[in-house]
Design a protein around this motif. Sequence first.
Motif, PDB file in Angstrom:
ATOM      1  N   TYR A 119      18.959  26.642  -5.820  1.00  0.00           N
ATOM      2  CA  TYR A 119      19.635  27.929  -5.862  1.00  0.00           C
ATOM      3  C   TYR A 119      18.528  28.976  -5.815  1.00  0.00           C
ATOM      4  O   TYR A 119      17.859  29.229  -6.820  1.00  0.00           O
ATOM      5  CB  TYR A 119      20.447  28.092  -7.149  1.00  0.00           C
ATOM      6  CG  TYR A 119      21.673  27.219  -7.272  1.00  0.00           C
ATOM      7  CD1 TYR A 119      22.090  26.387  -6.227  1.00  0.00           C
ATOM      8  CD2 TYR A 119      22.439  27.224  -8.437  1.00  0.00           C
ATOM      9  CE1 TYR A 119      23.223  25.598  -6.348  1.00  0.00           C
ATOM     10  CE2 TYR A 119      23.571  26.445  -8.570  1.00  0.00           C
ATOM     11  CZ  TYR A 119      23.966  25.631  -7.527  1.00  0.00           C
ATOM     12  OH  TYR A 119      25.079  24.852  -7.658  1.00  0.00           O
ATOM     13  N   CYS A 120      18.328  29.590  -4.669  1.00  0.00           N
ATOM     14  CA  CYS A 120      17.175  30.464  -4.458  1.00  0.00           C
ATOM     15  C   CYS A 120      17.566  31.930  -4.451  1.00  0.00           C
ATOM     16  O   CYS A 120      18.462  32.342  -3.700  1.00  0.00           O
ATOM     17  CB  CYS A 120      16.494  30.101  -3.133  1.00  0.00           C
ATOM     18  SG  CYS A 120      14.980  31.030  -2.797  1.00  0.00           S
ATOM     19  N   LEU A 151      11.912  26.789   2.699  1.00  0.00           N
ATOM     20  CA  LEU A 151      13.320  26.408   2.621  1.00  0.00           C
ATOM     21  C   LEU A 151      13.736  25.576   3.830  1.00  0.00           C
ATOM     22  O   LEU A 151      14.517  24.617   3.701  1.00  0.00           O
ATOM     23  CB  LEU A 151      14.192  27.655   2.497  1.00  0.00           C
ATOM     24  CG  LEU A 151      14.009  28.484   1.224  1.00  0.00           C
ATOM     25  CD1 LEU A 151      14.965  29.666   1.215  1.00  0.00           C
ATOM     26  CD2 LEU A 151      14.201  27.631  -0.027  1.00  0.00           C
ATOM     27  N   ARG A 187      15.230  21.728   3.638  1.00  0.00           N
ATOM     28  CA  ARG A 187      16.495  21.322   4.229  1.00  0.00           C
ATOM     29  C   ARG A 187      16.301  20.167   5.213  1.00  0.00           C
ATOM     30  O   ARG A 187      17.134  19.263   5.307  1.00  0.00           O
ATOM     31  CB  ARG A 187      17.178  22.496   4.927  1.00  0.00           C
ATOM     32  CG  ARG A 187      17.709  23.537   3.956  1.00  0.00           C
ATOM     33  CD  ARG A 187      18.594  24.564   4.651  1.00  0.00           C
ATOM     34  NE  ARG A 187      19.880  23.994   5.012  1.00  0.00           N
ATOM     35  CZ  ARG A 187      20.354  23.908   6.252  1.00  0.00           C
ATOM     36  NH1 ARG A 187      19.615  24.322   7.285  1.00  0.00           N
ATOM     37  NH2 ARG A 187      21.533  23.397   6.482  1.00  0.00           N
ATOM     38  N   ARG A 197      19.709  20.736   0.012  1.00  0.00           N
ATOM     39  CA  ARG A 197      20.688  21.780   0.320  1.00  0.00           C
ATOM     40  C   ARG A 197      20.270  23.071  -0.380  1.00  0.00           C
ATOM     41  O   ARG A 197      19.769  23.041  -1.507  1.00  0.00           O
ATOM     42  CB  ARG A 197      22.088  21.343  -0.117  1.00  0.00           C
ATOM     43  CG  ARG A 197      22.514  20.025   0.521  1.00  0.00           C
ATOM     44  CD  ARG A 197      23.829  19.548  -0.021  1.00  0.00           C
ATOM     45  NE  ARG A 197      24.930  20.394   0.418  1.00  0.00           N
ATOM     46  CZ  ARG A 197      26.183  20.312  -0.081  1.00  0.00           C
ATOM     47  NH1 ARG A 197      26.449  19.456  -1.048  1.00  0.00           N
ATOM     48  NH2 ARG A 197      27.125  21.104   0.375  1.00  0.00           N
ATOM     49  N   VAL A 198      20.486  24.195   0.299  1.00  0.00           N
ATOM     50  CA  VAL A 198      20.003  25.485  -0.192  1.00  0.00           C
ATOM     51  C   VAL A 198      21.159  26.466  -0.351  1.00  0.00           C
ATOM     52  O   VAL A 198      21.872  26.768   0.611  1.00  0.00           O
ATOM     53  CB  VAL A 198      18.952  26.087   0.760  1.00  0.00           C
ATOM     54  CG1 VAL A 198      18.560  27.494   0.301  1.00  0.00           C
ATOM     55  CG2 VAL A 198      17.720  25.188   0.846  1.00  0.00           C
ATOM     56  N   LEU A 226      21.570  30.342  -1.278  1.00  0.00           N
ATOM     57  CA  LEU A 226      20.924  31.616  -1.540  1.00  0.00           C
ATOM     58  C   LEU A 226      21.806  32.353  -2.544  1.00  0.00           C
ATOM     59  O   LEU A 226      22.913  32.785  -2.221  1.00  0.00           O
ATOM     60  CB  LEU A 226      20.752  32.415  -0.246  1.00  0.00           C
ATOM     61  CG  LEU A 226      19.878  31.754   0.823  1.00  0.00           C
ATOM     62  CD1 LEU A 226      19.732  32.668   2.034  1.00  0.00           C
ATOM     63  CD2 LEU A 226      18.511  31.370   0.270  1.00  0.00           C
ATOM     64  N   TRP A 238      19.120  27.959   5.129  1.00  0.00           N
ATOM     65  CA  TRP A 238      20.054  27.904   4.012  1.00  0.00           C
ATOM     66  C   TRP A 238      21.412  27.337   4.436  1.00  0.00           C
ATOM     67  O   TRP A 238      21.738  27.304   5.624  1.00  0.00           O
ATOM     68  CB  TRP A 238      20.243  29.292   3.398  1.00  0.00           C
ATOM     69  CG  TRP A 238      20.494  30.399   4.394  1.00  0.00           C
ATOM     70  CD1 TRP A 238      19.548  31.153   5.025  1.00  0.00           C
ATOM     71  CD2 TRP A 238      21.759  30.872   4.878  1.00  0.00           C
ATOM     72  NE1 TRP A 238      20.131  32.073   5.860  1.00  0.00           N
ATOM     73  CE2 TRP A 238      21.494  31.921   5.796  1.00  0.00           C
ATOM     74  CE3 TRP A 238      23.072  30.522   4.627  1.00  0.00           C
ATOM     75  CZ2 TRP A 238      22.502  32.616   6.450  1.00  0.00           C
ATOM     76  CZ3 TRP A 238      24.087  31.213   5.282  1.00  0.00           C
ATOM     77  CH2 TRP A 238      23.792  32.245   6.180  1.00  0.00           C
ATOM     78  N   ASP A 239      22.164  26.873   3.445  1.00  0.00           N
ATOM     79  CA  ASP A 239      23.495  26.325   3.675  1.00  0.00           C
ATOM     80  C   ASP A 239      24.594  27.321   3.346  1.00  0.00           C
ATOM     81  O   ASP A 239      25.623  27.361   4.009  1.00  0.00           O
ATOM     82  CB  ASP A 239      23.711  25.073   2.807  1.00  0.00           C
ATOM     83  CG  ASP A 239      22.822  23.923   3.227  1.00  0.00           C
ATOM     84  OD1 ASP A 239      23.210  23.194   4.147  1.00  0.00           O
ATOM     85  OD2 ASP A 239      21.736  23.758   2.638  1.00  0.00           O
ATOM     86  N   VAL A 251      25.518  31.298   1.109  1.00  0.00           N
ATOM     87  CA  VAL A 251      25.159  32.463   0.301  1.00  0.00           C
ATOM     88  C   VAL A 251      26.243  32.672  -0.752  1.00  0.00           C
ATOM     89  O   VAL A 251      27.446  32.680  -0.422  1.00  0.00           O
ATOM     90  CB  VAL A 251      25.017  33.729   1.164  1.00  0.00           C
ATOM     91  CG1 VAL A 251      24.786  34.954   0.275  1.00  0.00           C
ATOM     92  CG2 VAL A 251      23.892  33.580   2.176  1.00  0.00           C
TER      93      VAL A 251
END
Length: 289
Positions: free
Chosen positions: A19-20, A40, A44, A49-50, A52, A77-78, A80
């Motif tokens: 969780y960025c 990131l 991935r 999994r990312v 944001l 990213w995956d 937001v």
Amino acid sequence: MSRIVSSLAQISLNYDAVYCDLWGCLHNGKAAYPAAVEALQTYRRSGGRVVLMTNAPRPYPYVEAQLDRMGVPRDAWDMVVSSGDAAQDAMFAGAVGQKVWHVGTAKDDGFFNDIPPEWADAPQVTRVSLEEADGIVVTGPFDEINEAPEDYRTRFAAALERGLPLLCANPDVVVDMGETRIYCAGALAEFYEDMGGKSLYFGKPHPPIYERAHRLMNLAQNARILVIGDGINTDVKGAQQEGIDCLFVTGGLAADNFGDDVENPVGERLNEWLSLHLMQPEFSIGRLR
């Protein structure tokens, strides 16, 4: 002690998802940090999994559009998840009434106008003057470059006389836009509380934004999650409260406390500062890379 690492790759294989945070980690409000983007992307490609996760007071499509303008590629990213998303749910559920006084700028109009499908049949929320309002919604100052919380004392005093609750769409107190530090909605919400008012929060470090991310990502109960962020009272505190490991980015809001080289924090100064704040992130890094 917080372990200082030189790259996300050093520890990333121990986690299923990150969780960025955005501002101060992935960009500075004007431009993306290339090394952070690459970190990131690499994570991935390795199967991670990312999410944001941002305290931006706008629904996620507006955050995605901002990232596009900054040139952040979609393969970094995956999903937001924003404070605006979680706060929207509360507003349309009637947390501060149907007539609200909005403190913020036109760039946050989507918070009111873009109604999520699940709230399409909810009672309408209308923006009105302070005198007509049942509650307050704060997405930021009216003039984020020049105003400070003290500028709202008279208006907040009038709101207090009527017992109006305040919904804060962004718990951040300050952010750095390039070289300029500006106040956020969280600063106004805290000021209102200091005056005796009631403020409601839905972004980091409060549970609703994490619950939303867990649900939308459909993560397993035992998923290994790493929070990445530069906010000691938002990212680090939120991770600590949720029982999630944290990578603290020292080169963000608190960079001046850890030595002259933003990329390489001085360990002794870092751990002394963290102890003063009663926080202990598992890992720290100068800049996300």
